[in-house]
Scaffold this active site. Structure first.
Site, PDB file in Angstrom:
ATOM      1  N   ASP A  43      -6.136   8.362   9.959  1.00  0.00           N
ATOM      2  CA  ASP A  43      -5.316   7.027   9.284  1.00  0.00           C
ATOM      3  C   ASP A  43      -4.006   7.898   8.282  1.00  0.00           C
ATOM      4  OD1 ASP A  43      -4.399   4.579   8.985  1.00  0.00           O
ATOM      5  OD2 ASP A  43      -5.693   4.081   7.388  1.00  0.00           O
TER       6      ASP A  43
ATOM      7  N   LYS B  40      -0.770   8.051   7.626  1.00  0.00           N
ATOM      8  CA  LYS B  40       0.512   6.997   7.410  1.00  0.00           C
ATOM      9  C   LYS B  40       1.267   7.215   6.028  1.00  0.00           C
ATOM     10  CE  LYS B  40      -2.469   3.427   5.636  1.00  0.00           C
ATOM     11  NZ  LYS B  40      -2.743   1.999   5.719  1.00  0.00           N
TER      12      LYS B  40
ATOM     13  N   ASN C 126      -0.601   6.877   2.721  1.00  0.00           N
ATOM     14  CA  ASN C 126      -1.685   7.807   2.328  1.00  0.00           C
ATOM     15  C   ASN C 126      -1.257   9.253   2.090  1.00  0.00           C
ATOM     16  OD1 ASN C 126      -3.654   5.578   2.751  1.00  0.00           O
ATOM     17  ND2 ASN C 126      -4.239   6.225   4.978  1.00  0.00           N
TER      18      ASN C 126
ATOM     19  N   ASP D 174      -6.732   8.978   0.898  1.00  0.00           N
ATOM     20  CA  ASP D 174      -7.452   8.098   1.456  1.00  0.00           C
ATOM     21  C   ASP D 174      -8.331   8.498   2.732  1.00  0.00           C
ATOM     22  OD1 ASP D 174      -8.544   5.690   2.517  1.00  0.00           O
ATOM     23  OD2 ASP D 174      -6.744   4.717   2.164  1.00  0.00           O
TER      24      ASP D 174
ATOM     25  N   THR E 235      -8.650   0.009  11.899  1.00  0.00           N
ATOM     26  CA  THR E 235      -7.345   0.171  12.730  1.00  0.00           C
ATOM     27  C   THR E 235      -6.480   0.871  12.069  1.00  0.00           C
ATOM     28  OG1 THR E 235      -8.005  -2.069  13.579  1.00  0.00           O
ATOM     29  CG2 THR E 235      -5.934  -1.100  14.189  1.00  0.00           C
TER      30      THR E 235
HETATM   31  P1  ADP Z   1      -6.648   1.509   0.521  1.00  0.00           P
HETATM   32  O1  ADP Z   1      -7.519   0.402  -0.113  1.00  0.00           O
HETATM   33  O2  ADP Z   1      -5.377   0.579   0.873  1.00  0.00           O
HETATM   34  O3  ADP Z   1      -6.777   2.472   1.182  1.00  0.00           O
HETATM   35  P2  ADP Z   1      -6.640   2.824  -1.896  1.00  0.00           P
HETATM   36  O4  ADP Z   1      -7.667   2.011  -2.521  1.00  0.00           O
HETATM   37  O5  ADP Z   1      -6.612   4.224  -1.719  1.00  0.00           O
HETATM   38  O6  ADP Z   1      -5.900   2.154  -1.132  1.00  0.00           O
HETATM   39  O7  ADP Z   1      -5.633   2.823  -3.320  1.00  0.00           O
HETATM   40  C1  ADP Z   1      -4.884   1.823  -3.528  1.00  0.00           C
HETATM   41  C2  ADP Z   1      -3.828   1.929  -4.453  1.00  0.00           C
HETATM   42  O8  ADP Z   1      -3.633   2.860  -5.476  1.00  0.00           O
HETATM   43  C3  ADP Z   1      -2.569   2.610  -3.223  1.00  0.00           C
HETATM   44  O9  ADP Z   1      -1.914   1.880  -2.691  1.00  0.00           O
HETATM   45  C4  ADP Z   1      -1.930   3.458  -4.480  1.00  0.00           C
HETATM   46  O10 ADP Z   1      -0.664   2.720  -4.831  1.00  0.00           O
HETATM   47  C5  ADP Z   1      -2.851   3.721  -5.555  1.00  0.00           C
HETATM   48  N1  ADP Z   1      -3.415   4.898  -5.684  1.00  0.00           N
HETATM   49  C6  ADP Z   1      -4.429   5.281  -4.765  1.00  0.00           C
HETATM   50  N2  ADP Z   1      -5.079   6.758  -5.083  1.00  0.00           N
HETATM   51  C7  ADP Z   1      -3.942   7.157  -5.927  1.00  0.00           C
HETATM   52  C8  ADP Z   1      -3.961   8.259  -6.880  1.00  0.00           C
HETATM   53  N3  ADP Z   1      -4.713   9.345  -6.625  1.00  0.00           N
HETATM   54  N4  ADP Z   1      -2.709   8.619  -7.446  1.00  0.00           N
HETATM   55  C9  ADP Z   1      -2.063   7.553  -7.846  1.00  0.00           C
HETATM   56  N5  ADP Z   1      -1.961   6.206  -7.100  1.00  0.00           N
HETATM   57  C10 ADP Z   1      -2.928   5.946  -6.247  1.00  0.00           C
END
Ligand code: ADP
Length: 321
Positions: free
Chosen positions: A170, A172, A175, A188, A208
């Protein structure tokens, strides 16, 4: 001890599970302002900082450990979201994969733990958000920037594929996170999978991906090459300002992907950039280059790449000497 059978995510304290029926969902539970990791002594206390963002399952906060001063990111998932066994398994899979990774261009994994209500994943903090925000703000980026980013993405992908036999599945813009020094960190691993033997292809996947490869759509078996397809989509989007297969309908987009039907609009893209995009977005996965081969491509090897990028590139095109 041999074979630890304690499940990675315990659900015994979650009423819906212990009652063995539905209707017992937890009442609304706020994310605590102090987070305790009691996994092993000494206990680690984290103070919850600013809200970073939310995804499908997780809320992400900046956290500060009581000893030490480096802020970290903490993904917090409410166990209500994990009542379905299948969601728990995916979360466990993400943790099991991510915790084994160690590379400068992969979001560093610090620890994970849980309490009665939440699962916590502590990660390296990426202060400058992701390539998605950068791309939205800038629309297109310059080729030297694209090369700087592409090289780091491919270093991460080469590590995942060659050293870990992991397909991210995934990749993108959203990520690929950006550190305070403008270095990229792939994150992610929610759809990632590890191949147990070289060349054994995956038949199915749940979820997806954003930049889905044609061989995933046609369910003919997929491997590392799906990540290379995504890298092609990322490079295209960064340079052209929109994704290569965007249409009004998902069905039409999928048709175009399977036909490899994309156009590089009239632009002042260099011949090297055009050629590399065409190499990456080939419908036949076996014709795509590996991450290692992309790093040897003329676009990377024969063109100027800056050693670093100024933070101002988040909002405007840098000028290179
Ligand atoms: P998703 O559920 O869409 O995969 P995540 O749960 O991984 O997204 O993360 C949610 C949001 O938190 C991301 O869109 C990003 O803005 C923020 N985020 C995730 N990991 C980090 C990180 N290591 N450092 C800073 N921000 C993060």
């Amino acid at each position: 001890a041999l074979g630890e059978h304690r499940p990675l995510i315990r659900m015994d304290k979650v009423p819906a599970i212990s009652k063995g029926g539905k209707g017992g969902l937890l009442t609304a539970q706020e994310v605590p302002t102090e987070i305790l990791d009691l996994t092993k002594p000494p206990a680690i206390k984290y103070g919850r900082g600013r809200f970073l963002g939310k995804g499908g399952f997780a809320k992400c906060y900046e956290v500060i450990p009581d000893k030490g001063d480096t802020a970290l990111a903490c993904k917090i998932v409410h166990k209500n979201m994990l009542v379905k066994e299948h969601h728990r398994e995916k979360m466990a899979q993400e943790i099991m994969i991510h915790r084994t990774l160690n590379h400068p261009n992969v979001v560093a994994f610090h620890s994970y733990f849980d309490d009665d209500f939440f699962v916590y994943i502590v990660l390296e903090l990426c202060e400058k958000k992701s390539l998605m925000e950068l791309s939205k703000r800038r629309r297109t980026i310059t080729e030297p920037e694209a090369r700087y980013f592409l090289r780091q993405i491919c270093e991460a992908v080469r590590y995942l594929h060659e050293e870990k036999k992991i397909i991210h599945r995934d990749l993108k813009l959203g990520n690929i996170f950006i550190s305070s020094s403008m270095d990229l960190k792939v994150g992610d691993f929610g759809l990632a999978t590890q191949l147990d033997r070289d060349g054994l292809r995956k038949r199915t996947m749940c979820g997806t991906p954003n930049y889905i490869a044609p061989e995933v759509l046609s369910k003919t078996g997929h491997g590392f090459e799906v990540d290379i397809w995504s890298v092609g989509c990322i490079l295209y989007t960064l340079l052209i300002g929109r994704p290569p297969f965007e249409t009004e309908s998902l069905k039409e987009t999928y048709r175009k992907i399977k036909a490899g039907d994309f156009a590089i609009p009239k632009s002042n893209l260099s011949p090297q950039a055009k050629k590399l995009i065409q190499r990456l977005l080939q419908v036949d996965p076996l014709r795509r280059p590996t991450a290692r081969e992309i790093l040897m491509d003329d676009f990377i090897m024969k063109c100027f790449i800056p050693d670093s990028l100024p933070v101002s590139s988040l909002t405007m095109a840098p000028r290179f000497p």
